[in-house]
Design a protein around this motif. Sequence first.
Motif, PDB file in Angstrom:
ATOM      1  N   ALA A 114       0.894  -1.476   0.089  1.00  0.00           N
ATOM      2  CA  ALA A 114       0.062   0.177  -0.340  1.00  0.00           C
ATOM      3  C   ALA A 114       0.594   0.910  -0.298  1.00  0.00           C
ATOM      4  CB  ALA A 114      -0.593   0.169   0.810  1.00  0.00           C
ATOM      5  N   ALA A 115       2.045   1.520   0.653  1.00  0.00           N
ATOM      6  CA  ALA A 115       2.721   2.049   0.870  1.00  0.00           C
ATOM      7  C   ALA A 115       3.371   2.672  -0.879  1.00  0.00           C
ATOM      8  CB  ALA A 115       4.516   1.867   1.822  1.00  0.00           C
ATOM      9  N   ALA A 116       3.769   1.832  -1.574  1.00  0.00           N
ATOM     10  CA  ALA A 116       3.804   2.213  -3.332  1.00  0.00           C
ATOM     11  C   ALA A 116       2.187   2.620  -4.162  1.00  0.00           C
ATOM     12  CB  ALA A 116       4.483   1.301  -3.551  1.00  0.00           C
ATOM     13  N   ASP A 117       1.621   2.108  -3.640  1.00  0.00           N
ATOM     14  CA  ASP A 117       0.333   2.156  -4.383  1.00  0.00           C
ATOM     15  C   ASP A 117      -0.932   2.770  -3.486  1.00  0.00           C
ATOM     16  OD1 ASP A 117      -2.029   0.954  -5.466  1.00  0.00           O
ATOM     17  OD2 ASP A 117      -1.811  -1.010  -5.373  1.00  0.00           O
ATOM     18  N   PRO A 118      -1.047   4.195  -4.554  1.00  0.00           N
ATOM     19  CA  PRO A 118      -2.270   4.465  -3.349  1.00  0.00           C
ATOM     20  C   PRO A 118      -3.728   4.410  -3.311  1.00  0.00           C
ATOM     21  CG  PRO A 118      -1.105   6.311  -5.334  1.00  0.00           C
ATOM     22  CD  PRO A 118      -0.392   4.538  -5.065  1.00  0.00           C
ATOM     23  N   VAL A 119      -3.509   3.319  -4.614  1.00  0.00           N
ATOM     24  CA  VAL A 119      -5.167   3.443  -4.589  1.00  0.00           C
ATOM     25  C   VAL A 119      -5.193   1.929  -3.427  1.00  0.00           C
ATOM     26  CG1 VAL A 119      -7.125   1.860  -5.925  1.00  0.00           C
ATOM     27  CG2 VAL A 119      -5.997   3.456  -7.045  1.00  0.00           C
ATOM     28  N   ALA A 121      -3.554   2.669  -1.184  1.00  0.00           N
ATOM     29  CA  ALA A 121      -3.396   3.329   0.673  1.00  0.00           C
ATOM     30  C   ALA A 121      -4.898   3.436   0.760  1.00  0.00           C
ATOM     31  CB  ALA A 121      -2.419   4.167   0.048  1.00  0.00           C
ATOM     32  N   ALA A 122      -5.422   4.024  -0.018  1.00  0.00           N
ATOM     33  CA  ALA A 122      -7.099   4.788   0.254  1.00  0.00           C
ATOM     34  C   ALA A 122      -7.770   3.491   0.747  1.00  0.00           C
ATOM     35  CB  ALA A 122      -7.342   5.317  -1.279  1.00  0.00           C
ATOM     36  N   CYS A 123      -8.338   2.507   0.059  1.00  0.00           N
ATOM     37  CA  CYS A 123      -8.870   1.736   0.623  1.00  0.00           C
ATOM     38  C   CYS A 123      -8.821   0.445   1.740  1.00  0.00           C
ATOM     39  CB  CYS A 123      -9.550   0.861  -0.582  1.00  0.00           C
ATOM     40  SG  CYS A 123      -8.270  -0.316  -1.499  1.00  0.00           S
ATOM     41  N   PRO A 197     -11.196   9.521   1.331  1.00  0.00           N
ATOM     42  CA  PRO A 197     -10.376   9.110   0.219  1.00  0.00           C
ATOM     43  C   PRO A 197     -11.026   7.195  -0.587  1.00  0.00           C
ATOM     44  CG  PRO A 197      -9.506   8.218   2.125  1.00  0.00           C
ATOM     45  CD  PRO A 197     -10.701   9.296   2.817  1.00  0.00           C
ATOM     46  N   THR A 200     -14.393   8.250  -5.835  1.00  0.00           N
ATOM     47  CA  THR A 200     -13.163   8.285  -6.770  1.00  0.00           C
ATOM     48  C   THR A 200     -13.934   9.521  -7.339  1.00  0.00           C
ATOM     49  OG1 THR A 200     -14.854   6.534  -7.328  1.00  0.00           O
ATOM     50  CG2 THR A 200     -12.581   6.118  -7.038  1.00  0.00           C
TER      51      THR A 200
END
Length: 205
Positions: A114-119, A121-123, A197, A200
């Motif tokens: 998640a630290a490298a993937d904003p989607v 991280a948001a969910c 977050p 969308t």
Amino acid sequence: MKKTGSLIVISGPSGVGKSTLIGRVRARMPELEFSVSCTTRSPRNGEVDGRDYYFISEEEFSLRESRGEFIETAGVFAHRYGTLRSEVATRLEAGRSVLLDIDVQGALSIRRAAAADPVLAACAAFILIAPPDLPTLEKRLRSRASDSEDQILKRLAGARKELSFFRSYDFLIVNDDLDRASEELYMLMRSLGTRVPLITEELFS
Ligand code: 5GP
């Protein structure tokens, strides 16, 4: 309103009552989808292939792993477990929330992803179920009477290690009383669906 689903990651040591709590919450939230993991362990009494787990051989597990089918894998008590990408991605995109019941190693892998993937991280939301204290957990493990002394000691050592990672989680539910803890978990899971977050599209403009 267009929304991504929540990816709800729940961990907790053996004997903490995690399966019971999850079962209660799922009964009240039928819309919540459960990610069925692959495992190399054999089914226990009452477990159904494709509902509780996909029970597969070591060979099939390695093959699927080499094809990149898992988001994360972990070894737990001499068996392998893995979350299938196919159980998660399309559901989240379609706005459906997915529950993962996985161990701490798996939760930490998803945290790193998640630290490298904003989607992601948001969910993603990380919940740890804990006993009120270690002596209470030991009492619960002993009362199950299905495990040998050696297994009980291994589970206790595993629990101590898992609980030491509590700061990697967002939420901690202490299972001191089943009714209270399941209410708290239910309310938390409901609230998670309201996180901004997850939305969308632009609103009110
Ligand atoms: P059990 O064999 O008792 O069903 O599960 C043992 C442990 O493995 C539990 O803590 C459970 O949450 C964890 N587990 C189940 N599926 C997965 C998975 O796909 N990935 C990881 N990392 N742990 C899992």
